[in-house]
Design an enzyme around this catalytic site. Structure first.
Site: not given
Length: 359
Positions: A89, A158
């Site tokens: 990322e 998450h």
């Protein structure tokens, strides 16, 4: 006979002309579109409209996206505009920011915004601050998008909502769609904006279908960033939410309406800049306020709304303290029963409304 035929045909022609004119004037029908399809359609239209637009992220190309949001785009636009990246990322967010600085318009997809924490230096220090630090000489027209907030059964790492995280930062615009109309109009506006925009989607909403009104089917349809929408008119209490909880608020409002309580439900659409004027106008009418969000309570979106109401002209119109409905102040549990009790439910909103109205 010719005279009779003429008398018959004349009115028939006139009637036929009227029918044709009426047919052509009819508005196009609303269509059913899932949130996933609406985002896909919005990106497709902007990729077609502007060759500077491109999409990059993990599995966005050949696999059609982890949640199939980019389905069909790689086949249509090819490797140069729909780009699969390594699982890094920080790396691909940095590439996207650099491309934006060079004049392109990247859409940077995070498989989930929880992974954006790996790239937060690029989002905040590189994207959000550059326009200011360059005295307005260097715009960074980039969209960071992906699923945000609680999903189902994915536990603590998450399930975080990043609305307050990114809404805190000057230099960013932050949008949070609820339905298909929001999703299409906001992704198109975000891509065309010359500032970095964070678009917080919701995984559980991707497969939900909504009616897309005729105006939203146009390729020119945009939703202005910074403008909220009143989803339901009401007179007794203002209920403000963003993303998936908007639907919960509408469900609660329908239940409460049967008991004679009319809620005005506001869909924020944009977290930053927040449309505080719309909220103030509603509170001045209803004299009561409840905020609803999936994120944690401390320093959250609801906390900001309450502070702004307290500091502004609407405060003197309140007949009771504002009440927040939020996610529980804990990391998200994995167990289903605990997870359900950690995110706002319709019953929690109903309880908060009745508490505020002292019923």
């Amino acid at each position: 006979m010719a005279v009779v035929a003429g008398l018959v045909r004349g009115p028939l022609r006139q009637a036929s002309g009227l029918l044709k004119r009426r047919f052509h004037r009819s508005a196009p029908a609303a269509v059913q579109l899932t949130v996933r399809e609406a985002i896909n359609q919005g990106m497709d239209e902007e990729l077609e409209r502007d060759e500077k637009v491109f999409l990059l992220g993990e599995e966005v190309a050949q696999y059609d996206g982890a949640y199939k949001v980019s389905r069909g785009l790689w086949k249509k636009y090819g490797d140069k505009r729909i780009i699969d990246t390594p699982i890094s990322e920080m790396g691909f967010a940095g590439i996207a920011v650099g491309a934006a600085m060079a004049g392109l318009r990247p859409i940077c997809e995070f498989m989930t915004f929880n992974f954006s924490m790996q790239a937060i230096d690029q989002v905040i220090n590189s994207a959000a601050k550059t326009y200011y630090m360059s005295a307005g000489l260097q715009p960074v027209p980039i969209v960071f998008r992906g699923p945000n907030g609680a999903s189902a059964g994915v536990a603590a790492q998450h399930s975080q909502c990043f609305a307050a995280w990114y809404g805190h930062c000057p230099g960013l615009k932050v949008v949070s769609p609820w339905n298909s109309e929001d999703a299409k109009g906001l992704i198109k506006s975000a891509i065309r904006d010359n500032n970095p925009v964070v678009m917080l989607e919701n995984e559980l909403m991707y497969g939900v279908a909504f009616e897309l009104p005729a105006e939203a089917q146009s390729k020119d349809f945009l939703i202005p960033i910074g403008k909220a929408k009143i989803e339901r008119q009401g007179t007794h209490i203002t209920v403000v939410a963003h993303s998936r909880p908007v639907g919960h608020c509408l469900e609660a409002a329908a239940v409460l309406s049967k008991e004679g309580i009319e809620c005005e439900v506001i869909n924020l659409r944009t977290i930053r800049p927040m449309d505080i004027e719309a909220i103030e106008a509603s509170v001045m009418k209803t004299n009561h306020l409840v905020t609803v969000e999936g994120g944690w309570p401390q320093f959250g979106v609801g906390a900001e709304i309450c502070a702004r109401i307290m500091e502004g002209p609407a405060f003197n119109f309140l007949d009771a303290p504002a009440v927040r409905v939020t996610g529980a102040d804990v990391p998200m549990p994995y167990a289903k029963v605990l997870e359900d009790n950690s995110v706002p439910q319709v019953k929690d909103i109903i309880f908060a409304v009745k508490k505020t109205l002292n019923i």
